[in-house]
Scaffold this motif. Structure first.
Motif, PDB file in Angstrom:
ATOM      1  N   ALA A   1     -37.201  -5.208 -83.645  1.00  0.00           N
ATOM      2  CA  ALA A   1     -37.178  -3.976 -82.858  1.00  0.00           C
ATOM      3  C   ALA A   1     -36.215  -4.120 -81.686  1.00  0.00           C
ATOM      4  N   ALA A   2     -35.525  -3.040 -81.382  1.00  0.00           N
ATOM      5  CA  ALA A   2     -34.591  -3.036 -80.253  1.00  0.00           C
ATOM      6  C   ALA A   2     -35.360  -2.800 -78.964  1.00  0.00           C
ATOM      7  N   ALA A   3     -35.073  -3.580 -77.947  1.00  0.00           N
ATOM      8  CA  ALA A   3     -35.714  -3.407 -76.654  1.00  0.00           C
ATOM      9  C   ALA A   3     -35.068  -2.225 -75.931  1.00  0.00           C
ATOM     10  N   PRO A   4     -35.855  -1.410 -75.231  1.00  0.00           N
ATOM     11  CA  PRO A   4     -35.274  -0.266 -74.525  1.00  0.00           C
ATOM     12  C   PRO A   4     -34.463  -0.722 -73.313  1.00  0.00           C
ATOM     13  N   SER A   5     -33.511   0.104 -72.925  1.00  0.00           N
ATOM     14  CA  SER A   5     -32.739  -0.193 -71.719  1.00  0.00           C
ATOM     15  C   SER A   5     -33.643   0.010 -70.502  1.00  0.00           C
ATOM     16  N   GLY A   6     -33.191  -0.453 -69.379  1.00  0.00           N
ATOM     17  CA  GLY A   6     -33.973  -0.310 -68.155  1.00  0.00           C
ATOM     18  C   GLY A   6     -34.234   1.144 -67.812  1.00  0.00           C
ATOM     19  N   ARG A   7     -33.226   1.984 -68.006  1.00  0.00           N
ATOM     20  CA  ARG A   7     -33.376   3.404 -67.696  1.00  0.00           C
ATOM     21  C   ARG A   7     -34.373   4.066 -68.641  1.00  0.00           C
ATOM     22  N   ALA A   8     -34.274   3.734 -69.939  1.00  0.00           N
ATOM     23  CA  ALA A   8     -35.199   4.312 -70.908  1.00  0.00           C
ATOM     24  C   ALA A   8     -36.628   3.848 -70.634  1.00  0.00           C
ATOM     25  N   LEU A   9     -36.788   2.586 -70.282  1.00  0.00           N
ATOM     26  CA  LEU A   9     -38.113   2.063 -69.970  1.00  0.00           C
ATOM     27  C   LEU A   9     -38.700   2.771 -68.756  1.00  0.00           C
ATOM     28  N   ALA A  10     -37.866   3.026 -67.750  1.00  0.00           N
ATOM     29  CA  ALA A  10     -38.326   3.728 -66.555  1.00  0.00           C
ATOM     30  C   ALA A  10     -38.745   5.155 -66.897  1.00  0.00           C
ATOM     31  N   ARG A  11     -37.974   5.827 -67.744  1.00  0.00           N
ATOM     32  CA  ARG A  11     -38.299   7.200 -68.127  1.00  0.00           C
ATOM     33  C   ARG A  11     -39.601   7.260 -68.916  1.00  0.00           C
ATOM     34  N   TRP A  12     -39.791   6.327 -69.849  1.00  0.00           N
ATOM     35  CA  TRP A  12     -41.029   6.295 -70.641  1.00  0.00           C
ATOM     36  C   TRP A  12     -42.222   5.979 -69.749  1.00  0.00           C
TER      37      TRP A  12
END
Length: 63
Positions: free
Chosen positions: A21-32
């Motif tokens: 699985a691909a790890a989310p970027s920092g920005r995507a993780l913050a949004r989620w």
């Protein structure tokens, strides 16, 4: 197959699939995380409103 061997196989397969699985970027993780927090707050507000409504309804009926 031994139940313990099945559990071991499950754990190994799960670990292998997790590595793919691909790890989310920092920005995507913050949004989620932000979206999850907003969902929790919304549900808390809904439960609070329902609790107050049912409480008042119970007092009105059983006074």
């Amino acid at each position: 197959m031994n139940p313990f061997a099945r559990v071991g196989l499950f754990v190994r397969q799960t670990a292998d699939e997790t590595r793919k699985a691909a790890a989310p970027s920092g920005r995507a993780l913050a949004r989620w995380s932000e979206a999850g927090g907003l969902l929790v707050l919304t549900l808390m507000a809904a439960v609070t409103v329902l609790d107050l409504a049912f409480g008042r309804g119970t007092l009105a009926v059983f006074g």
